[in-house]
Design a protein around this motif. Structure first.
Motif, PDB file in Angstrom:
ATOM      1  N   LYS B 197       8.115 -15.774   3.423  1.00 30.74           N
ATOM      2  CA  LYS B 197       8.967 -15.735   2.229  1.00 30.74           C
ATOM      3  C   LYS B 197       8.142 -15.425   0.983  1.00 30.74           C
ATOM      4  CE  LYS B 197      12.477 -18.210  -0.448  1.00 30.74           C
ATOM      5  NZ  LYS B 197      11.924 -17.939  -1.758  1.00 30.74           N
ATOM      6  N   VAL B 198       6.990 -16.064   0.861  1.00 32.92           N
ATOM      7  CA  VAL B 198       6.150 -15.798  -0.321  1.00 32.92           C
ATOM      8  C   VAL B 198       5.740 -14.330  -0.355  1.00 32.92           C
ATOM      9  CG1 VAL B 198       3.884 -16.242  -1.353  1.00 32.92           C
ATOM     10  CG2 VAL B 198       5.319 -18.158  -0.628  1.00 32.92           C
ATOM     11  N   LYS B 199       5.368 -13.809   0.799  1.00 32.86           N
ATOM     12  CA  LYS B 199       4.954 -12.391   0.837  1.00 32.86           C
ATOM     13  C   LYS B 199       6.119 -11.467   0.500  1.00 32.86           C
ATOM     14  CE  LYS B 199       1.329 -12.752   4.279  1.00 32.86           C
ATOM     15  NZ  LYS B 199       0.653 -11.995   5.326  1.00 32.86           N
ATOM     16  N   MET B 200       7.287 -11.802   1.035  1.00 31.03           N
ATOM     17  CA  MET B 200       8.465 -10.995   0.712  1.00 31.03           C
ATOM     18  C   MET B 200       8.749 -11.054  -0.788  1.00 31.03           C
ATOM     19  SD  MET B 200      12.432 -11.701   1.850  1.00 31.03           S
ATOM     20  CE  MET B 200      12.506 -13.249   0.937  1.00 31.03           C
ATOM     21  N   ASP B 201       8.715 -12.261  -1.341  1.00 29.05           N
ATOM     22  CA  ASP B 201       8.997 -12.422  -2.773  1.00 29.05           C
ATOM     23  C   ASP B 201       7.974 -11.651  -3.615  1.00 29.05           C
ATOM     24  OD1 ASP B 201      11.094 -14.058  -2.091  1.00 29.05           O
ATOM     25  OD2 ASP B 201      10.030 -15.935  -2.497  1.00 29.05           O
ATOM     26  N   ALA B 202       6.717 -11.746  -3.222  1.00 28.05           N
ATOM     27  CA  ALA B 202       5.660 -11.039  -3.973  1.00 28.05           C
ATOM     28  C   ALA B 202       5.943  -9.541  -3.962  1.00 28.05           C
ATOM     29  CB  ALA B 202       4.298 -11.344  -3.367  1.00 28.05           C
ATOM     30  N   ASN B 203       6.360  -9.046  -2.831  1.00 29.08           N
ATOM     31  CA  ASN B 203       6.681  -7.617  -2.708  1.00 29.08           C
ATOM     32  C   ASN B 203       7.871  -7.244  -3.595  1.00 29.08           C
ATOM     33  OD1 ASN B 203       7.383  -5.047  -1.688  1.00 29.08           O
ATOM     34  ND2 ASN B 203       6.294  -5.502   0.196  1.00 29.08           N
ATOM     35  N   ILE B 204       8.902  -8.051  -3.534  1.00 29.06           N
ATOM     36  CA  ILE B 204      10.130  -7.762  -4.301  1.00 29.06           C
ATOM     37  C   ILE B 204       9.843  -7.746  -5.802  1.00 29.06           C
ATOM     38  CG2 ILE B 204      12.344  -8.794  -5.019  1.00 29.06           C
ATOM     39  CD1 ILE B 204      12.707  -9.679  -2.059  1.00 29.06           C
ATOM     40  N   TYR B 205       9.147  -8.753  -6.296  1.00 24.55           N
ATOM     41  CA  TYR B 205       8.916  -8.842  -7.744  1.00 24.55           C
ATOM     42  C   TYR B 205       7.842  -7.847  -8.195  1.00 24.55           C
ATOM     43  CZ  TYR B 205      12.145 -12.738  -8.166  1.00 24.55           C
ATOM     44  OH  TYR B 205      13.292 -13.497  -8.171  1.00 24.55           O
ATOM     45  N   ALA B 206       6.889  -7.521  -7.323  1.00 25.56           N
ATOM     46  CA  ALA B 206       5.877  -6.507  -7.686  1.00 25.56           C
ATOM     47  C   ALA B 206       6.545  -5.156  -7.887  1.00 25.56           C
ATOM     48  CB  ALA B 206       4.806  -6.416  -6.594  1.00 25.56           C
ATOM     49  N   THR B 207       7.488  -4.841  -7.019  1.00 24.94           N
ATOM     50  CA  THR B 207       8.182  -3.555  -7.118  1.00 24.94           C
ATOM     51  C   THR B 207       8.874  -3.438  -8.471  1.00 24.94           C
ATOM     52  OG1 THR B 207       8.544  -3.580  -4.746  1.00 24.94           O
ATOM     53  CG2 THR B 207       9.937  -2.087  -6.022  1.00 24.94           C
ATOM     54  N   ASP B 208       9.474  -4.537  -8.910  1.00 30.36           N
ATOM     55  CA  ASP B 208      10.154  -4.490 -10.208  1.00 30.36           C
ATOM     56  C   ASP B 208       9.147  -4.352 -11.349  1.00 30.36           C
ATOM     57  OD1 ASP B 208      12.501  -5.006 -12.038  1.00 30.36           O
ATOM     58  OD2 ASP B 208      11.079  -6.549 -12.655  1.00 30.36           O
ATOM     59  N   GLN B 209       8.074  -5.136 -11.299  1.00 31.10           N
ATOM     60  CA  GLN B 209       7.099  -5.115 -12.409  1.00 31.10           C
ATOM     61  C   GLN B 209       6.412  -3.756 -12.536  1.00 31.10           C
ATOM     62  OE1 GLN B 209       6.028  -8.170 -14.559  1.00 31.10           O
ATOM     63  NE2 GLN B 209       8.185  -8.154 -14.035  1.00 31.10           N
ATOM     64  N   LEU B 210       6.204  -3.098 -11.406  1.00 30.45           N
ATOM     65  CA  LEU B 210       5.556  -1.776 -11.448  1.00 30.45           C
ATOM     66  C   LEU B 210       6.358  -0.803 -12.305  1.00 30.45           C
ATOM     67  CD1 LEU B 210       3.200  -0.055 -10.303  1.00 30.45           C
ATOM     68  CD2 LEU B 210       4.718   0.572  -8.412  1.00 30.45           C
ATOM     69  N   GLY B 211       7.669  -1.016 -12.329  1.00 34.10           N
ATOM     70  CA  GLY B 211       8.542  -0.149 -13.116  1.00 34.10           C
ATOM     71  C   GLY B 211       8.287  -0.238 -14.605  1.00 34.10           C
TER      72      GLY B 211
END
Lengths: 245, 228
Positions: B197-211
């Motif tokens: 879950k932590v890895k999934m969350d990190a991926n999800i929020y990283a994708t947004d921040q990269l924007g």
């Protein structure tokens, strides 16, 4: 007695000192008179009022009194092993510790009965509990194994979008500094569902060979495309294109 | 306390914190539940272990492990207090002209239901704003027009409102948005003791921040970095 040249030197030194002090305090007062400026350009907003939830005996918040009663009945059909898993789920949810190793060791490959209880729990949680609702979606969709799992996923895209973290029914402010964070959390259960669906299809493409599974996956994506938020629609379209659905 | 005295105190803090990490202190008015949540979140961060890291991550955080994350955070932030941070949905802030090494949390830190790694993303994002040597990594105003690589407007993921003209971008990989994206992308890829879950969350929020990176070549350099 001080000599005239020494007096002159003291006078000059004093003038310089006064000048330096004047410059320092004048400069400092200019800095002080400007308001403290946060790094982000905050648009001042009134404090938010967080919608209250109803406490339950288990500690898991419920959206209303009716939900409290339903929560109490959730585990009555579970086996002893399932009840143990339920207890772990409850502890993780209440701890807000997303890195509890039991999530991966104890809560994989859940039985249909336990999944059903989790899905009901999802509907009883206050809408504002985005991480908690997302946790349920994560647990159910991490090992998609049935059409029923997909039907639950489809229902996640049929709910009304959460408008603010304080109260899903009321639109909140949209401070651009952290709007990405807040908006991602508003969409968290929906994002998790599509994220896990993609992970499952990537890891087990054979799932789509089952016509019923394929058809229900298409239903999920159709619902997600109708979810009235651009980010979810885009993700759903991306998945449809990627897997020819 | 006068604002001059506050300024002098802030300058003193800047001087004394330049080299090493110091223990984190909470103001006495921080509610127990916020103190507990912040402490537990940071403790989670301080026990992470990684099987590798990308060059950008090494440049900013030295290594992917709890000790390095602790040193990073505590060399930037000395104390935590309570503030409205402008009100609304704000979770945390640093007000560098008041005290660059103090982080302010709002009630939303516990009242809003963000995943744990997202709360930490905010704390590390804000801690980056304490670096006086880099002008506190002030944010860029998102350019007008603000387009993605395909020429489409960069928009709010929720409302679809364009981000162009908003003070919510970075033009560098090393600012607050960039560094927190790099942190999350590395946790998603290399954390060896994180839950799924932590890895999934990190991926999800990283994708947004990269924007929020508004220079396409900088964004591409980060994507390339994450592939290493």
């Amino acid at each position: 007695m001080t000599s005239p040249s020494k007096q002159f030197r003291i006078l000059i030194f004093g003038a310089l000192l006064l000048g330096a002090l004047f410059f320092f305090f004048h400069h400092q007062s200019e800095k002080d008179s400007s308001p403290a400026k946060p790094v982000a350009t905050f648009t001042p907003q009134p404090p938010v009022t967080v919608k209250s939830s109803v406490p339950t005996a288990s500690g898991i918040p419920a959206k209303n009194q009716q939900a409290v009663q339903k929560q109490e009945e959730l585990t009555k059909d579970l086996s002893a092993a399932e009840k143990k898993q339920w207890q772990i789920f409850t502890e993780v949810l209440l701890s807000k510790n997303d890195n509890d190793p039991r999530l991966d060791h104890e809560l994989r490959h859940l039985s249909p009965t336990l999944k059903k209880a989790l899905e009901t729990q999802y509907s009883l949680l206050p809408d504002e509990k985005r991480n908690e609702r997302g946790l349920v979606v994560f647990l159910v969709s991490r090992d998609l194994s049935s059409v029923e799992d997909l039907q639950f996923l489809e229902s996640v895209y049929q709910e009304s979008p959460c408008l603010s973290l304080a109260n899903c029914g009321v639109r909140g402010d949209n401070d651009p500094h952290f709007s990405g964070l807040n908006e991602t959390s508003l969409l968290y259960p929906q994002v998790v569902g599509l994220y896990q669906l993609e992970q499952q299809l990537k890891a087990r493409p054979e799932l789509l060979k089952d016509p019923r599974f394929r058809q229900q996956t298409e239903e999920v994506l159709r619902s997600a495309e109708r979810f009235p938020v651009p980010a979810i629609q885009d993700r759903a379209r991306g998945l449809k294109d990627k897997y020819g659905l | 306390m006068t604002s001059l005295a506050k300024g002098l105190m802030a300058a003193t803090v800047t001087l004394t914190l330049s080299a090493s990490a110091m223990a984190l202190e909470f103001d006495s008015d921080v509610p127990a539940n916020i103190k507990q949540q912040a402490t537990e979140d940071l403790n989670f961060m301080y026990q992470l272990q990684g099987s590798g890291q990308t060059p950008f991550h090494q440049q900013i955080f030295k290594s992917l492990d709890g000790k390095a994350y602790k040193e990073f955070f505590e060399s930037h932030i000395q104390s935590l207090g309570m503030d409205s941070c402008g009100g609304g949905a704000a979770v945390a802030c640093v007000i560098p002209y008041y005290d660059a090494h103090k982080m302010w949390l709002t009630q939303n830190f516990v009242n809003f239901s963000h995943p744990q790694i997202a709360r930490l993303m905010v704390m590390y994002h804000e801690s980056r704003h304490s670096e006086s040597a880099h002008g506190f990594w002030m944010h860029d105003t998102c350019p007008t027009p603000f387009l993605d690589k395909d020429g489409h407007d960069m928009k709010s993921i929720w409302t679809g409102a364009p981000l162009a003209g908003e003070p919510a971008c970075d033009s560098t990989a090393f600012g607050s948005y960039g560094s927190s994206t790099i942190l999350l992308a590395n946790v998603a890829k290399y954390c060896s003791n994180c839950s799924d879950k932590v890895k999934m969350d990190a991926n999800i929020y990283a994708t947004d921040q990269l924007g929020r990176i508004d220079k396409e070549q900088v964004k591409q350099s980060m994507i390339d970095d994450f592939a290493k």
